[in-house]
Write a protein that holds these residues in place. Structure first.
Motif, PDB file in Angstrom:
ATOM      1  N   PRO A   1      49.648  41.798   3.433  1.00 32.48           N
ATOM      2  CA  PRO A   1      49.759  43.115   4.074  1.00 32.48           C
ATOM      3  C   PRO A   1      49.408  43.119   5.562  1.00 32.48           C
ATOM      4  CG  PRO A   1      48.739  43.356   1.932  1.00 32.48           C
ATOM      5  CD  PRO A   1      48.870  41.867   2.184  1.00 32.48           C
ATOM      6  N   ASP A   2      48.408  42.321   5.973  1.00 37.17           N
ATOM      7  CA  ASP A   2      47.961  42.371   7.366  1.00 37.17           C
ATOM      8  C   ASP A   2      48.353  41.174   8.221  1.00 37.17           C
ATOM      9  OD1 ASP A   2      46.729  44.828   6.898  1.00 37.17           O
ATOM     10  OD2 ASP A   2      44.885  43.864   6.209  1.00 37.17           O
ATOM     11  N   ILE A   3      49.036  40.189   7.627  1.00 34.72           N
ATOM     12  CA  ILE A   3      49.426  38.993   8.388  1.00 34.72           C
ATOM     13  C   ILE A   3      50.655  38.357   7.746  1.00 34.72           C
ATOM     14  CG2 ILE A   3      47.847  37.472   7.131  1.00 34.72           C
ATOM     15  CD1 ILE A   3      47.499  35.870   9.767  1.00 34.72           C
TER      16      ILE A   3
ATOM     17  N   GLY B   1      50.006  26.001   9.467  1.00 32.85           N
ATOM     18  CA  GLY B   1      48.618  25.778   9.836  1.00 32.85           C
ATOM     19  C   GLY B   1      47.905  26.979  10.411  1.00 32.85           C
ATOM     20  N   THR B   2      48.549  28.144  10.426  1.00 32.35           N
ATOM     21  CA  THR B   2      47.910  29.350  10.940  1.00 32.35           C
ATOM     22  C   THR B   2      46.580  29.571  10.224  1.00 32.35           C
ATOM     23  OG1 THR B   2      50.017  30.392  11.477  1.00 32.35           O
ATOM     24  CG2 THR B   2      48.144  31.870  11.160  1.00 32.35           C
ATOM     25  N   GLN B   3      45.543  29.856  11.009  1.00 33.31           N
ATOM     26  CA  GLN B   3      44.243  30.125  10.406  1.00 33.31           C
ATOM     27  C   GLN B   3      44.057  31.622  10.243  1.00 33.31           C
ATOM     28  OE1 GLN B   3      40.918  28.010  12.014  1.00 33.31           O
ATOM     29  NE2 GLN B   3      39.512  28.874  10.536  1.00 33.31           N
ATOM     30  N   THR B   4      43.524  32.019   9.078  1.00 25.29           N
ATOM     31  CA  THR B   4      43.256  33.420   8.800  1.00 25.29           C
ATOM     32  C   THR B   4      41.921  33.522   8.072  1.00 25.29           C
ATOM     33  OG1 THR B   4      44.201  35.477   7.911  1.00 25.29           O
ATOM     34  CG2 THR B   4      44.605  33.458   6.642  1.00 25.29           C
ATOM     35  N   ILE B   5      41.568  34.724   7.644  1.00 26.05           N
ATOM     36  CA  ILE B   5      40.293  34.940   6.956  1.00 26.05           C
ATOM     37  C   ILE B   5      40.537  35.296   5.494  1.00 26.05           C
ATOM     38  CG2 ILE B   5      39.061  35.609   9.060  1.00 26.05           C
ATOM     39  CD1 ILE B   5      39.454  38.559   8.166  1.00 26.05           C
TER      40      ILE B   5
ATOM     41  N   PRO C   1      43.194  34.375  -5.247  1.00 26.48           N
ATOM     42  CA  PRO C   1      42.934  34.456  -3.813  1.00 26.48           C
ATOM     43  C   PRO C   1      42.053  33.315  -3.310  1.00 26.48           C
ATOM     44  CG  PRO C   1      42.544  36.580  -4.866  1.00 26.48           C
ATOM     45  CD  PRO C   1      42.733  35.570  -5.960  1.00 26.48           C
ATOM     46  N   PRO C   2      42.263  32.889  -2.063  1.00 27.94           N
ATOM     47  CA  PRO C   2      41.417  31.862  -1.474  1.00 27.94           C
ATOM     48  C   PRO C   2      39.948  32.269  -1.485  1.00 27.94           C
ATOM     49  CG  PRO C   2      43.373  32.145  -0.150  1.00 27.94           C
ATOM     50  CD  PRO C   2      43.374  33.254  -1.172  1.00 27.94           C
ATOM     51  N   GLY C   3      39.103  31.280  -1.740  1.00 24.83           N
ATOM     52  CA  GLY C   3      37.669  31.538  -1.776  1.00 24.83           C
ATOM     53  C   GLY C   3      36.844  30.332  -1.398  1.00 24.83           C
ATOM     54  N   PRO C   4      37.132  29.696  -0.263  1.00 20.70           N
ATOM     55  CA  PRO C   4      36.300  28.552   0.110  1.00 20.70           C
ATOM     56  C   PRO C   4      34.844  28.984   0.286  1.00 20.70           C
ATOM     57  CG  PRO C   4      37.891  29.037   1.855  1.00 20.70           C
ATOM     58  CD  PRO C   4      38.145  29.990   0.745  1.00 20.70           C
ATOM     59  N   PRO C   5      33.897  28.115  -0.078  1.00 20.89           N
ATOM     60  CA  PRO C   5      32.485  28.470   0.095  1.00 20.89           C
ATOM     61  C   PRO C   5      32.172  28.768   1.559  1.00 20.89           C
ATOM     62  CG  PRO C   5      32.723  26.328  -1.002  1.00 20.89           C
ATOM     63  CD  PRO C   5      34.087  26.766  -0.594  1.00 20.89           C
ATOM     64  N   PRO C   6      31.171  29.629   1.816  1.00 18.07           N
ATOM     65  CA  PRO C   6      30.842  30.021   3.194  1.00 18.07           C
ATOM     66  C   PRO C   6      30.497  28.842   4.108  1.00 18.07           C
ATOM     67  CG  PRO C   6      29.549  31.288   1.612  1.00 18.07           C
ATOM     68  CD  PRO C   6      30.335  30.289   0.837  1.00 18.07           C
ATOM     69  N   PHE C   7      29.966  27.769   3.562  1.00 16.35           N
ATOM     70  CA  PHE C   7      29.552  26.621   4.376  1.00 16.35           C
ATOM     71  C   PHE C   7      30.679  25.604   4.565  1.00 16.35           C
ATOM     72  CE2 PHE C   7      28.282  26.225  -0.035  1.00 16.35           C
ATOM     73  CZ  PHE C   7      28.928  25.056  -0.416  1.00 16.35           C
TER      74      PHE C   7
END
Length: 187
Positions: A28-30, A36-40, A119-125
Motif C-alpha cells: 500500500p505505501d511502497i 534491492g530497495t530497502q524498506t521497513i 510478513p517480514p520480521g527480521p529480529p531487531p538486532f
C-alpha cells in the motif's frame, strides 16, 4: 551456512548484472521496482500483489506461479533457517494492458494463495534480510490442488514447512524450469 538455491543464485546474478527487475512488488505505501530497495517492516505487513514486466510476459492466456523467500533468517551472517517460504501463489493472470511503464498487474482467480503471505520480521538486532520474489510460467497440469498434492500441503500452510525451504526440490516436484523474472527488497 546454507547456500542459496540455484534459481535464487541465477535470479540475483541477473538482477545484479542488468539492474532490471522482471517484477514489481506492490505494498500500500511502497512499490518495489528497483532490485534491492530497502524498506521497513511496517510497510511490508499487508500482503503484496505483483506486476510483471511486459518484456517478459507471455502471450495471453498465460498463468503464472510465484514465490517469495527470505534468504537471511535468522541473521544474514548466520542464516541456518534459510530460505524461509513467505508466500506461494498460483493461477496468476495478467489484468488488462500494460501501464505507461510496461507493467501488467497480476491477480489470481483462486480464492486464496497456496501459502499465505508471512510478513517480514527480521529480529531487531539483525542487519537487513533479502526477500526475493520469483515467477514462472505455470503449466496447465499445475492447478492449486495439484501443487498442494505434490508438495504435501493441506489447505493451509502453517509455520512448520516454511523454514529451511528446499527450493530445488520444490521446483523439481512442480517441474518449474527456468524462472521468467524476479525482484527483491530488503527489510
Amino acid at each position: 551456512m546454507p547456500q542459496d538455491p540455484a534459481t535464487v543464485k541465477a535470479a540475483l546474478g541477473e538482477l545484479e548484472k542488468t539492474g532490471k527487475a522482471g517484477l514489481q512488488i506492490h505494498f500500500p505505501d511502497i512499490v518495489i521496482t528497483k532490485p534491492g530497495t530497502q524498506t521497513i517492516k511496517a510497510a511490508t505487513q499487508p500482503a503484496p500483489f505483483i506486476s510483471i514486466s511486459s518484456r517478459i510476459a507471455k502471450s495471453k492466456p498465460t498463468k503464472y506461479f510465484s514465490m517469495c523467500l527470505d534468504l537471511d533468517a535468522p541473521l544474514p551472517s548466520f542464516n541456518f533457517m534459510s530460505p524461509i517460504l513467505h508466500e506461494m501463489q498460483a493461477n496468476l493472470t495478467g489484468q488488462g494492458e500494460p501501464d505507461a511503464e510496461g507493467w501488467i498487474k497480476l491477480a489470481s482467480d483462486d480464492e486464496k494463495p497456496i501459502a499465505h503471505w508471512a510478513p517480514p520480521g527480521p529480529p531487531p538486532f539483525s542487519s537487513p534480510h533479502r526477500y526475493i520474489f520469483m515467477i514462472w510460467e505455470q503449466s496447465e497440469d499445475l492447478a492449486s490442488v495439484e501443487i498442494r498434492k505434490r508438495l504435501g500441503f493441506g489447505e493451509t500452510v502453517g509455520l512448520r514447512p516454511r523454514p529451511r525451504w528446499d527450493q530445488d526440490a520444490c521446483e523439481k516436484k512442480l517441474g518449474l524450469g527456468k524462472s521468467l523474472g524476479s525482484n527483491y527488497f530488503t527489510v
